[in-house]
Design an enzyme around this catalytic site. Structure first.
Site, PDB file in Angstrom:
ATOM      1  N   ARG A  47       0.980  -5.478  13.202  1.00  0.00           N
ATOM      2  CA  ARG A  47       0.390  -4.812  14.354  1.00  0.00           C
ATOM      3  C   ARG A  47       0.234  -5.777  15.531  1.00  0.00           C
ATOM      4  O   ARG A  47       0.270  -5.352  16.690  1.00  0.00           O
ATOM      5  CB  ARG A  47      -0.943  -4.177  13.976  1.00  0.00           C
ATOM      6  CG  ARG A  47      -0.711  -2.992  13.049  1.00  0.00           C
ATOM      7  CD  ARG A  47      -1.982  -2.293  12.685  1.00  0.00           C
ATOM      8  NE  ARG A  47      -1.704  -1.156  11.815  1.00  0.00           N
ATOM      9  CZ  ARG A  47      -2.643  -0.367  11.313  1.00  0.00           C
ATOM     10  NH1 ARG A  47      -3.919  -0.591  11.605  1.00  0.00           N
ATOM     11  NH2 ARG A  47      -2.317   0.643  10.546  1.00  0.00           N
TER      12      ARG A  47
ATOM     13  N   GLU B  50      -5.737  -0.943  15.080  1.00  0.00           N
ATOM     14  CA  GLU B  50      -6.642  -1.763  14.278  1.00  0.00           C
ATOM     15  C   GLU B  50      -5.879  -2.940  13.683  1.00  0.00           C
ATOM     16  O   GLU B  50      -4.908  -2.762  12.952  1.00  0.00           O
ATOM     17  CB  GLU B  50      -7.228  -0.907  13.156  1.00  0.00           C
ATOM     18  CG  GLU B  50      -8.200  -1.677  12.301  1.00  0.00           C
ATOM     19  CD  GLU B  50      -8.554  -0.941  11.019  1.00  0.00           C
ATOM     20  OE1 GLU B  50      -8.489   0.308  11.015  1.00  0.00           O
ATOM     21  OE2 GLU B  50      -8.875  -1.615  10.033  1.00  0.00           O
TER      22      GLU B  50
ATOM     23  N   ARG C 178       2.135   1.460  10.066  1.00  0.00           N
ATOM     24  CA  ARG C 178       1.539   1.792   8.774  1.00  0.00           C
ATOM     25  C   ARG C 178       2.654   1.799   7.747  1.00  0.00           C
ATOM     26  O   ARG C 178       3.247   2.831   7.462  1.00  0.00           O
ATOM     27  CB  ARG C 178       0.852   3.154   8.834  1.00  0.00           C
ATOM     28  CG  ARG C 178      -0.015   3.446   7.619  1.00  0.00           C
ATOM     29  CD  ARG C 178      -0.700   4.792   7.735  1.00  0.00           C
ATOM     30  NE  ARG C 178      -1.778   4.787   8.706  1.00  0.00           N
ATOM     31  CZ  ARG C 178      -3.004   4.345   8.445  1.00  0.00           C
ATOM     32  NH1 ARG C 178      -3.313   3.866   7.264  1.00  0.00           N
ATOM     33  NH2 ARG C 178      -3.930   4.379   9.376  1.00  0.00           N
TER      34      ARG C 178
ATOM     35  N   ARG D 114       0.836  -1.207   0.000  1.00  0.00           N
ATOM     36  CA  ARG D 114       0.000   0.000   0.000  1.00  0.00           C
ATOM     37  C   ARG D 114       0.868   1.253   0.000  1.00  0.00           C
ATOM     38  O   ARG D 114       1.840   1.325   0.752  1.00  0.00           O
ATOM     39  CB  ARG D 114      -0.917   0.001   1.231  1.00  0.00           C
ATOM     40  CG  ARG D 114      -1.816  -1.214   1.263  1.00  0.00           C
ATOM     41  CD  ARG D 114      -2.817  -1.159   2.374  1.00  0.00           C
ATOM     42  NE  ARG D 114      -3.572  -2.414   2.398  1.00  0.00           N
ATOM     43  CZ  ARG D 114      -4.521  -2.692   3.282  1.00  0.00           C
ATOM     44  NH1 ARG D 114      -4.832  -1.808   4.214  1.00  0.00           N
ATOM     45  NH2 ARG D 114      -5.150  -3.837   3.226  1.00  0.00           N
TER      46      ARG D 114
ATOM     47  N   SER E 178     -10.424  -5.818  10.087  1.00  0.00           N
ATOM     48  CA  SER E 178     -11.706  -5.278   9.669  1.00  0.00           C
ATOM     49  C   SER E 178     -12.520  -6.441   9.173  1.00  0.00           C
ATOM     50  O   SER E 178     -12.052  -7.187   8.330  1.00  0.00           O
ATOM     51  CB  SER E 178     -11.527  -4.318   8.503  1.00  0.00           C
ATOM     52  OG  SER E 178     -11.463  -3.011   8.944  1.00  0.00           O
TER      53      SER E 178
END
Length: 461
Positions: free
Chosen positions: A411, A369, A288, A273, A372
RNA sequence: GCCAGGAUGGCCGAACGGUAUGGCGCACGCCUGGAAAGCGUGUUCCCUUUCGGGAUUCUGGGUUCAAAUCCCAGUCCUGGCGCCA
């Protein structure tokens, strides 16, 4: 993508969805106008074509019977119709293309149970797990990025040198811990009857469109073999931003049997990403990054089961954190924070005690997070053309797709490095991971390599 | 990379340039004491309240009044040759 018929018949619901999700630049009224005009032209064109088909079969008959004169007349009439038809259908095709393009930019409609809200402050916390019997933390928890460099298991500087900012080396016991996590997760999900898939990492534009990354989110993905902002066509390749893309598109343009469902796939893959513009203290370290590993869970189900499956998927993802004994919470995401493609979404956030942040729990630290879990209903299935046939003799319907990270590896690494940190700066390996690390119980780190490490002050990197 | 062959409904598989044959499977009905067999109807998508109409032979162009069929380009599959970890 929503169906034209749905948009046509539920215009107000769609309008509300666009507004609640905060999507801009979509002119619903224009879409409805284009649709109405297209239908008019379609009817006109169908009628002309009908006439032409009749004339055409007449020509065939005359030719067979050798009536050349009559045939010639008919051929003339056919030519006239052809020109007229061309005009009408060119215009109709133009409108249809425009319509399809616009429809791709309409977001999915949120499920009625989704809390209405503007942004992350309006998400609803459903529950917390694992806070009752907490691990004994050191007085001052060292943030993972500092600890990672001290133990020489995370190396951001050399990652930046070799590939650029946002890329990192995971080294020695760190790499070993990461492999262990991945193997552990895959085993957990195999118990939950997931079938493994190891997908191709480059995906084409059509796949990106099928799951909803294109056309709106092109700037988030890495492109291969083309300049980032060239127009993209179907032959272009992209590095997958999540295994959701190849795995969901695996059944693109196919019709599955009713007996095939539900299908549960898990896919381990690296994810790429660009994360343009995302820098600062909140994103420092292994939080990130441009490349990270993830085990993705993808489900294909009958429409009537998708909300039940969403709850199942959530608990399947939670199982990983439960077994690792990491404290976390589950959020019911509000309309404004939900994303383009989802009808309903839960986030799982793990507790990382290293950096105190304003929106963290009372115990200090912050939420990260890690997963999801989403129901897309038939939004992706329609874009990607994934059908199933409820009864063998009946027409095919779109199925429902769901996915959940099960879970983002870096994470969880962060959470482990901070939560299972000891006073002496070592990290205790959570018990379920030890079998995957040859029984190793504690990560003690390594002596750094190279001249730059010599003479470095203690802990003051 | 080169050469040859191929792609038609859920599956198999026909079609001198004249408007996609047939079978299997599946559903419903008839028949039957019941079942099998047999017979009939149906079994892609779009527009239309209905009636009905249109599209669809891998994809995109072209020739033609008319293309599954002829021409060009592409994708994928199969076989052969070459190259190479």
């Amino acid at each position: 993508m929503l169906s034209r018929q749905f948009v046509r018949e539920n215009a107000e619901m769609v309008r509300e969805a666009i507004e609640r999700k905060g999507v801009t630049g979509v002119d619903l009224d224009e879409i409805l106008r284009i649709d109405a005009e297209w239908r008019e032209l379609k009817a006109e064109g169908d009628d002309l074509r009908h006439q032409r088909n009749e004339v055409s079969s007449e020509i065939g008959e005359y030719k067979r019977e050798g009536e050349e004169e009559k045939a010639q007349d008919a051929i003339e009439r056919s030519s006239e119709l052809k020109a007229e038809l061309q005009r009408v259908e060119d215009r109709a095709d133009e409108l249809e293309a425009k319509l399809e393009a616009r429809l791709l930019e309409i977001p999915n409609v949120p499920h009625e149970s989704v809390p209405v809200g503007e942004g992350e402050d309006d998400n609803v916390e459903r529950y917390r797990e694992g806070f009752d019997d907490l691990w004994t933390l050191p007085e001052d928890v060292v943030p993972h990025y500092e600890l990672g460099e001290r133990l020489d298991i995370l190396d951001f500087e050399r990652g930046a040198k070799v590939s650029g900012g946002g890329f990192q080396f995971v080294k020695g016991e760190g790499a070993r811990l990461e492999y262990a996590l991945i193997q552990f997760m895959l085993d957990v999900h195999r118990e939950q009857e997931y079938i493994d898939v190891f997908p191709p990492l480059p995906v084409n534009s059509e796949s990106m469109r099928g799951t909803g990354q294109l056309p709106k989110f092109a700037e988030d993905a890495y492109r291969i073999g083309a300049r980032q902002d060239d127009d993209h066509d179907d032959d272009d390749l992209w590095l997958l931003p999540t295994a959701e893309v190849p795995v969901t598109n695996m059944y693109r343009d196919e019709i599955l049997l009713d007996d095939d469902l539900p299908i549960k796939h898990q896919a381990f893959s690296p994810n790429f990403r660009r994360e343009a513009g995302e820098h600062g203290t909140e994103t420092r370290g292994y939080v990130r990054v441009h490349q990270f590993n993830k085990v993705e869970l993808v489900n294909f189900v009958r429409p009537e089961n998708s909300y039940e499956r969403l709850e199942g998927l959530l608990s399947e993802a939670e199982e990983v954190l439960d077994r690792l004994d990491l404290p976390y919470r589950v959020l019911d995401m509000c309309t404004g924070d939900m994303g383009f493609t989802q009808a309903k979404k839960y986030d799982i956030e793990v507790w990382a005690p290293g950096d105190d942040m304003d929106d963290g729990p009372e115990e200090g630290g912050r939420w990260l997070e890690v997963s999801s879990v989403s129901n897309f209903e038939d939004f992706q299935a329609r874009r990607a053309g994934i059908h199933y046939r409820p009864e063998r003799h009946e027409s095919a319907e779109y199925l429902h797709t769901l996915n959940g990270s099960g879970v983002a590896v870096p994470r969880v690494m962060v959470a482990i490095m901070e939560y299972y940190q000891n006073d002496d700066g070592t990290i205790t390996v959570p018990e379920p991971l030890r079998p995957y690390m040859g029984g190793q119980e504690v990560i003690e780190g390594h002596e750094p390599v190279g001249e730059s490490a010599v003479g470095e002050g203690d802990g003051d990197a």
